[in-house]
Design a protein around this motif. Sequence first.
Motif, mmCIF file in Angstrom:
data_model
loop_
_atom_site.group_PDB
_atom_site.id
_atom_site.type_symbol
_atom_site.label_atom_id
_atom_site.label_comp_id
_atom_site.label_asym_id
_atom_site.label_seq_id
_atom_site.Cartn_x
_atom_site.Cartn_y
_atom_site.Cartn_z
ATOM 1 N N VAL A 108 0.836 -1.204 0.000
ATOM 2 C CA VAL A 108 0.000 0.000 0.000
ATOM 3 C C VAL A 108 0.872 1.256 0.000
ATOM 4 O O VAL A 108 0.647 2.197 -0.766
ATOM 5 C CB VAL A 108 -0.955 0.006 1.207
ATOM 6 N N TRP A 109 1.903 1.283 0.863
ATOM 7 C CA TRP A 109 2.810 2.431 0.897
ATOM 8 C C TRP A 109 3.513 2.600 -0.452
ATOM 9 O O TRP A 109 3.716 3.719 -0.925
ATOM 10 C CB TRP A 109 3.847 2.262 2.009
ATOM 11 N N ASN A 110 3.920 1.491 -1.066
ATOM 12 C CA ASN A 110 4.587 1.543 -2.363
ATOM 13 C C ASN A 110 3.672 2.168 -3.412
ATOM 14 O O ASN A 110 4.088 3.050 -4.175
ATOM 15 C CB ASN A 110 4.999 0.135 -2.794
ATOM 16 N N ASN A 111 2.418 1.719 -3.456
ATOM 17 C CA ASN A 111 1.480 2.241 -4.441
ATOM 18 C C ASN A 111 1.154 3.710 -4.179
ATOM 19 O O ASN A 111 0.968 4.495 -5.112
ATOM 20 C CB ASN A 111 0.205 1.404 -4.441
ATOM 21 N N LEU A 112 1.090 4.066 -2.894
ATOM 22 C CA LEU A 112 0.852 5.469 -2.547
ATOM 23 C C LEU A 112 2.018 6.331 -3.037
ATOM 24 O O LEU A 112 1.820 7.422 -3.583
ATOM 25 C CB LEU A 112 0.679 5.607 -1.032
ATOM 26 N N GLY A 113 3.243 5.841 -2.837
ATOM 27 C CA GLY A 113 4.411 6.566 -3.319
ATOM 28 C C GLY A 113 4.376 6.764 -4.821
ATOM 29 O O GLY A 113 4.713 7.842 -5.332
ATOM 30 N N ALA A 114 3.948 5.731 -5.548
ATOM 31 C CA ALA A 114 3.860 5.827 -7.005
ATOM 32 C C ALA A 114 2.858 6.892 -7.425
ATOM 33 O O ALA A 114 3.090 7.641 -8.380
ATOM 34 C CB ALA A 114 3.481 4.473 -7.593
ATOM 35 N N CYS A 115 1.733 6.971 -6.715
ATOM 36 C CA CYS A 115 0.717 7.984 -7.032
ATOM 37 C C CYS A 115 1.257 9.388 -6.803
ATOM 38 O O CYS A 115 1.064 10.286 -7.634
ATOM 39 C CB CYS A 115 -0.536 7.769 -6.189
ATOM 40 N N TYR A 116 1.933 9.586 -5.680
ATOM 41 C CA TYR A 116 2.504 10.906 -5.404
ATOM 42 C C TYR A 116 3.539 11.278 -6.461
ATOM 43 O O TYR A 116 3.626 12.432 -6.894
ATOM 44 C CB TYR A 116 3.131 10.935 -4.014
ATOM 45 N N ALA A 117 4.332 10.311 -6.879
ATOM 46 C CA ALA A 117 5.335 10.583 -7.905
ATOM 47 C C ALA A 117 4.687 10.994 -9.220
ATOM 48 O O ALA A 117 5.188 11.879 -9.926
ATOM 49 C CB ALA A 117 6.223 9.355 -8.112
ATOM 50 N N ARG A 118 3.546 10.370 -9.550
ATOM 51 C CA ARG A 118 2.882 10.670 -10.812
ATOM 52 C C ARG A 118 2.284 12.080 -10.838
ATOM 53 O O ARG A 118 2.025 12.627 -11.907
ATOM 54 C CB ARG A 118 1.783 9.635 -11.085
ATOM 55 N N ILE A 119 2.042 12.663 -9.667
ATOM 56 C CA ILE A 119 1.532 14.036 -9.645
ATOM 57 C C ILE A 119 2.613 15.002 -9.155
ATOM 58 O O ILE A 119 2.329 16.095 -8.675
ATOM 59 C CB ILE A 119 0.253 14.164 -8.795
ATOM 60 N N PHE A 120 3.867 14.542 -9.233
ATOM 61 C CA PHE A 120 5.041 15.382 -8.996
ATOM 62 C C PHE A 120 5.197 15.858 -7.555
ATOM 63 O O PHE A 120 5.884 16.854 -7.313
ATOM 64 C CB PHE A 120 5.047 16.584 -9.956
ATOM 65 N N GLN A 121 4.603 15.155 -6.606
ATOM 66 C CA GLN A 121 4.829 15.471 -5.202
ATOM 67 C C GLN A 121 5.930 14.528 -4.697
ATOM 68 O O GLN A 121 5.680 13.545 -4.010
ATOM 69 C CB GLN A 121 3.533 15.321 -4.404
ATOM 70 N N PHE A 122 7.165 14.871 -5.073
ATOM 71 C CA PHE A 122 8.280 13.955 -4.900
ATOM 72 C C PHE A 122 8.661 13.728 -3.433
ATOM 73 O O PHE A 122 9.080 12.628 -3.072
ATOM 74 C CB PHE A 122 9.482 14.448 -5.692
ATOM 75 N N GLN A 123 8.550 14.745 -2.595
ATOM 76 C CA GLN A 123 8.886 14.546 -1.193
ATOM 77 C C GLN A 123 7.921 13.565 -0.536
ATOM 78 O O GLN A 123 8.328 12.674 0.216
ATOM 79 C CB GLN A 123 8.875 15.873 -0.431
ATOM 80 N N LYS A 124 6.634 13.722 -0.822
ATOM 81 C CA LYS A 124 5.649 12.788 -0.276
ATOM 82 C C LYS A 124 5.867 11.390 -0.849
ATOM 83 O O LYS A 124 5.665 10.388 -0.150
ATOM 84 C CB LYS A 124 4.236 13.282 -0.579
ATOM 85 N N ALA A 125 6.275 11.330 -2.109
ATOM 86 C CA ALA A 125 6.559 10.030 -2.714
ATOM 87 C C ALA A 125 7.738 9.369 -2.010
ATOM 88 O O ALA A 125 7.695 8.169 -1.698
ATOM 89 C CB ALA A 125 6.868 10.202 -4.201
ATOM 90 N N MET A 126 8.775 10.149 -1.725
ATOM 91 C CA MET A 126 9.943 9.610 -1.031
ATOM 92 C C MET A 126 9.568 9.103 0.358
ATOM 93 O O MET A 126 9.982 8.006 0.768
ATOM 94 C CB MET A 126 11.024 10.682 -0.923
ATOM 95 N N ASP A 127 8.769 9.872 1.077
ATOM 96 C CA ASP A 127 8.344 9.456 2.424
ATOM 97 C C ASP A 127 7.571 8.143 2.372
ATOM 98 O O ASP A 127 7.770 7.248 3.210
ATOM 99 C CB ASP A 127 7.471 10.540 3.066
ATOM 100 N N ALA A 128 6.693 8.026 1.369
ATOM 101 C CA ALA A 128 5.893 6.803 1.238
ATOM 102 C C ALA A 128 6.780 5.614 0.874
ATOM 103 O O ALA A 128 6.611 4.510 1.422
ATOM 104 C CB ALA A 128 4.810 6.997 0.180
ATOM 105 N N TYR A 129 7.720 5.818 -0.039
ATOM 106 C CA TYR A 129 8.617 4.734 -0.429
ATOM 107 C C TYR A 129 9.497 4.289 0.748
ATOM 108 O O TYR A 129 9.796 3.097 0.891
ATOM 109 C CB TYR A 129 9.497 5.154 -1.595
ATOM 110 N N GLU A 130 9.903 5.232 1.576
ATOM 111 C CA GLU A 130 10.699 4.858 2.749
ATOM 112 C C GLU A 130 9.902 3.943 3.673
ATOM 113 O O GLU A 130 10.422 2.944 4.187
ATOM 114 C CB GLU A 130 11.144 6.114 3.502
ATOM 115 N N LYS A 131 8.645 4.279 3.874
ATOM 116 C CA LYS A 131 7.790 3.434 4.722
ATOM 117 C C LYS A 131 7.560 2.076 4.069
ATOM 118 O O LYS A 131 7.489 1.041 4.749
ATOM 119 C CB LYS A 131 6.471 4.142 5.000
ATOM 120 N N ALA A 132 7.446 2.070 2.733
ATOM 121 C CA ALA A 132 7.271 0.806 2.021
ATOM 122 C C ALA A 132 8.516 -0.063 2.170
ATOM 123 O O ALA A 132 8.415 -1.277 2.421
ATOM 124 C CB ALA A 132 6.987 1.079 0.541
ATOM 125 N N TYR A 133 9.687 0.547 2.045
ATOM 126 C CA TYR A 133 10.937 -0.220 2.150
ATOM 127 C C TYR A 133 11.120 -0.762 3.563
ATOM 128 O O TYR A 133 11.613 -1.887 3.744
ATOM 129 C CB TYR A 133 12.131 0.653 1.766
#
Length: 269
Positions: free
Chosen positions: A154-179
């Motif tokens: 879920v965190w991984n997919n959330l990160g992907a969504c944030y990345a697709r709308i160019f909210q890169f910091q939020k994407a990074m935070d989500a990917y960190e939680k996914a990892y």
Amino acid sequence: MSVIVCRPEQVAHPYYVEGLGVNIHSSQEFCYAIYHHPMLFLDKFADQSVIDFIRDELGMGFLAARMEQRIKTKEKPEELMLMFMQECDYYTGAELNRFRQTVTSFRRMTPLEYAKAKTDYLVRFKQYGKAITGYEAILEEADDKKDDLFIGKVWNNLGACYARIFQFQKAMDAYEKAYTRKKDLKILEKMYHLTCLCPDLELKDRYRSLVSQQLKEQWDKDFDQAGEKAAGSEELKKLDELFQKDSIRRAEAAGNLVEEWKKEYRAMG
């Protein structure tokens, strides 16, 4: 999505399927959409708007009346979907049996798994804003009730969504939680690529130490190849055409392009 029309029907007011972004003009089109995208209809097929469309636009008043009666007796939406498709005689019995198996598998999911599957569908059709809301609701509900693998996805997919709308910091935070949950190298690669897209971002020390020089070189190569592929995209072609215009026409075209992007972004919400 393209829809195959086998028998045109005189529909004055087509039924709009928001998830697919298409208007339904016939019973065959409706069957096709339901069969291939049942997740979009499972929770709404018993809505009055569907019944009205079947009765008033498709001219299937008797079927609509039967469906309304079944709704009053709390019939499951999937049974109503099957009733409609059987009446239309668009799919074979074997195909309808496969459809039943598919929707049955959905119903066997836990509520959180089902919510994720529905939200994944939103991503599939680029409705990133709605998907973000869906994933965040799942994470809030899940807390520590689910295993690390599920939460990590879920965190991984959330990160992907944030990345697709160019909210890169939020994407990074989500990917960190996914990892943290999954320890998947592919997630670490996505985090690294975010730093390539946004120079203001950088991998934290605990992640940087996991990236060997060999991995970095491979990821840089993959990133460059992705950039070359994107160079041929329609959006970049529009930009290229834009800068070939004179200053007055360029300003006008830029305004139109920005308005187009704004509409697309609002449609994600």
